[in-house]
Design an enzyme around this catalytic site. Structure first.
Site, mmCIF file in Angstrom:
data_model
loop_
_atom_site.group_PDB
_atom_site.id
_atom_site.type_symbol
_atom_site.label_atom_id
_atom_site.label_comp_id
_atom_site.label_asym_id
_atom_site.label_seq_id
_atom_site.Cartn_x
_atom_site.Cartn_y
_atom_site.Cartn_z
ATOM 1 N N TYR A 14 0.829 -1.431 -0.023
ATOM 2 C CA TYR A 14 0.087 -0.059 -0.054
ATOM 3 C C TYR A 14 0.872 1.179 -0.104
ATOM 4 O O TYR A 14 0.131 2.429 0.221
ATOM 5 C CB TYR A 14 -0.957 0.098 1.028
ATOM 6 N N LYS A 24 3.368 -14.854 4.951
ATOM 7 C CA LYS A 24 3.680 -15.719 3.785
ATOM 8 C C LYS A 24 5.273 -15.721 3.723
ATOM 9 O O LYS A 24 5.874 -15.554 2.760
ATOM 10 C CB LYS A 24 2.973 -15.119 2.423
ATOM 11 N N ASP A 59 -6.479 -6.635 4.680
ATOM 12 C CA ASP A 59 -7.314 -5.908 3.731
ATOM 13 C C ASP A 59 -8.284 -7.030 3.188
ATOM 14 O O ASP A 59 -9.603 -7.182 3.369
ATOM 15 C CB ASP A 59 -6.736 -5.457 2.672
#
Ligand code: NAD
Length: 333
Positions: free
Chosen positions: A124, A171, A228
Site C-alpha cells: 500500500y 507468507k 484487507d
C-alpha cells in the site's frame, strides 16, 4: 461535555450509513459538534481534488473523525483517499472486530475475533511503475519499526480486551525477507506478553481455517494486504460487510469507518445496512472513554438485530437504512 468530531460522509452509501450513525450518536446522551467535510467524488466536483485541505485541517484540529467509505477508481485515477489519510496521520493500526450477533443469519454462531491490520506500509506504499509496456513492478515495504509497533499494538489490545491468543499471519515461506522480517518482529514482541498465547499461520492456511473454524481465533495481526483481504473474508462469516466496523488508529489521531466500501450498486436507495457504521461510532465512543454511552448503543443495536422485523436487505429483510437507525434510537430510550 461535548466533542468536536470531523464527519466525512463519503461516497455512495457513505452519507446514508453515516447519517444513521450520527442520528444514533446524537441520541446517546453526549454532545457532539460536527465538522462536516467532503472527501471523494463529491469533493472532486467541488474542489478539484478528492482530499481537500480542509479535511486534513479539520482532522488535525479535532484528532477524531467518523468517516463513510470513499470511492477509489480501479486501475487509474487518483490515489486512494483512505490510504492517503492513513499515511498523512500515520494511522498505523487498523482494528476490525468481527463478531456474530444473535439472530443474524450467518454460517457461524460464535465468531468473536479482532483483525489488527498494519496500516502504513506493505504494497500500500503505492511504489509501482510500468517496465516498458508489458511488465509492471510493485514494491512491498516491510520495516522493523512498523512491524514491531503493530505487534505491540495487537498484544496491548489483547491484554486490554482480555483476549487469550494472538495469531501472526504471514507468507514468510515465500517472501522470506519481507514477511520473514514481519514474523521475526511479532515473535520478538510476543516475548513481552507471556500471558498471551502466540502462534503463526501462513495466510493461505489461515484463509481456510477461518472459513472452517473461525471460533478458534482471537486476535489476528498481519501486514496490510492480508488484513484487507481477510477482513472481508471474515465479514462474510458474520453476515456480510454491513456488519463489520473499523478504526484507524495513530499516536495522535484516529479515524473510525466501516470496513465496507461505497457500494455503488445499492447507493441512494436507503437500503444499506448501517450496523457497521453504527459499530464504528461505538468504537469511537470507547476510544474517547465514553463507555456507558457505547454500551447503551451496543445494547440497543443488539435488540434491533435480534428482532427479525428489522432486517436490511442484505440480511434478508426490507428495513430501510433510516428505519433501522430510528429503531436503534427507540431502543436506547
Ligand atoms: P463494497 O464494500 O462497496 O461492496 C461490496 C458488496 O457488499 C456490494 O455488493 C455491496 O452492495 C455490499 N455492501 C457493502 N456495504 C454494505 C452495507 N452497508 N449494507 C449492505 N450491503 C453492503 O466493495 P466494492 O464494490 O469492491 O467497492 C466499491 C468502492 O468502495 C470502490 O471504489 C472501493 O475502492 C471503495 N472502498 C472504499 C473503502 C473505504 O473508503 N474505506 C473500503 C473498501 C472499498
Amino acid at each position: 461535555m461535548s466533542y468536536n468530531i470531523t464527519l466525512i460522509p463519503g461516497d455512495g452509501i457513505g452519507p446514508e450509513v453515516i447519517n444513521a450513525a450520527k442520528l444514533v450518536l446524537e441520541n446517546c446522551g453526549i454532545g457532539f459538534n460536527w465538522d462536516v467535510v467532503e472527501a471523494g467524488e463529491n469533493a472532486i466536483k467541488k474542489y478539484g481534488t478528492p482530499l481537500p485541505q480542509n479535511v486534513i485541517d479539520s482532522i488535525n484540529k479535532n484528532k477524531i473523525a467518523l468517516k463513510g467509505p470513499v470511492t477509489t477508481p480501479i486501475g487509474t485515477g487518483f490515489k486512494s483517499v483512505n490510504v492517503t489519510l492513513r499515511q498523512i496521520f500515520d494511522l498505523y493500526a487498523n482494528v476490525r472486530p468481527v463478531k456474530t450477533f444473535k439472530g443474524i443469519p450467518s454460517r457461524f454462531e460464535d465468531v468473536d475475533l479482532i483483525i489488527v491490520r498494519e496500516n502504513s506500509e506493505d504494497l500500500y506504499k503505492g511504489i509501482e511503475h510500468m517496465i516498458g509496456d508489458d511488465a509492471a513492478e510493485s514494491i512491498k515495504i516491510i520495516t522493523r519499526k512498523a512491524s514491531e509497533r503493530i505487534a505491540d499494538f495487537a498484544f496491548k489490545l489483547s491484554v486490554n480486551e482480555k483476549r487469550k491468543k494472538v495469531t501472526s499471519v504471514h507468507k514468510a515461506n515465500i517472501m522470506k525477507c519481507t514477511d520473514g522480517l514481519f514474523i521475526n518482529c511479532t515473535r520478538k514482541i510476543a516475548q513481552n506478553y507471556p500471558e498471551i498465547e502466540y502462534e503463526e499461520m501462513i495466510v493461505d492456511a489461515m484463509s481456510m481455517k477461518l472459513v472452517l473454524s473461525p471460533e478458534k481465533y482471537d486476535v489476528l495481526v498481519m501486514p496490510n494486504l492480508y488484513g484487507d483481504i481477510l477482513s472481508d473474508l471474515a465479514a462474510g462469516l458474520v453476515g456480510g460487510l454491513g456488519m463489520v466496523p473499523g478504526a484507524n488508529i495513530g499516536l495522535d489521531a484516529a479515524i473510525f469507518e466501516p470496513v465496507h466500501g461505497s457500494a455503488p450498486d445499492i447507493a441512494g436507495k436507503n437500503k444499506a445496512n448501517p450496523t457497521a457504521a453504527i459499530l464504528s461510532a461505538v468504537m469511537m465512543l470507547k476510544y474517547i472513554g465514553e463507555f456507558s454511552a457505547a454500551t447503551k448503543i451496543e445494547n440497543a443495536l443488539r435488540i434491533v438485530l435480534e428482532n427479525a422485523k428489522y432486517r436490511t436487505f442484505d440480511l434478508g429483510g426490507n428495513t430501510k437504512t433510516s428505519e433501522f437507525a430510528q429503531a436503534v434510537v427507540e431502543n436506547m430510550k
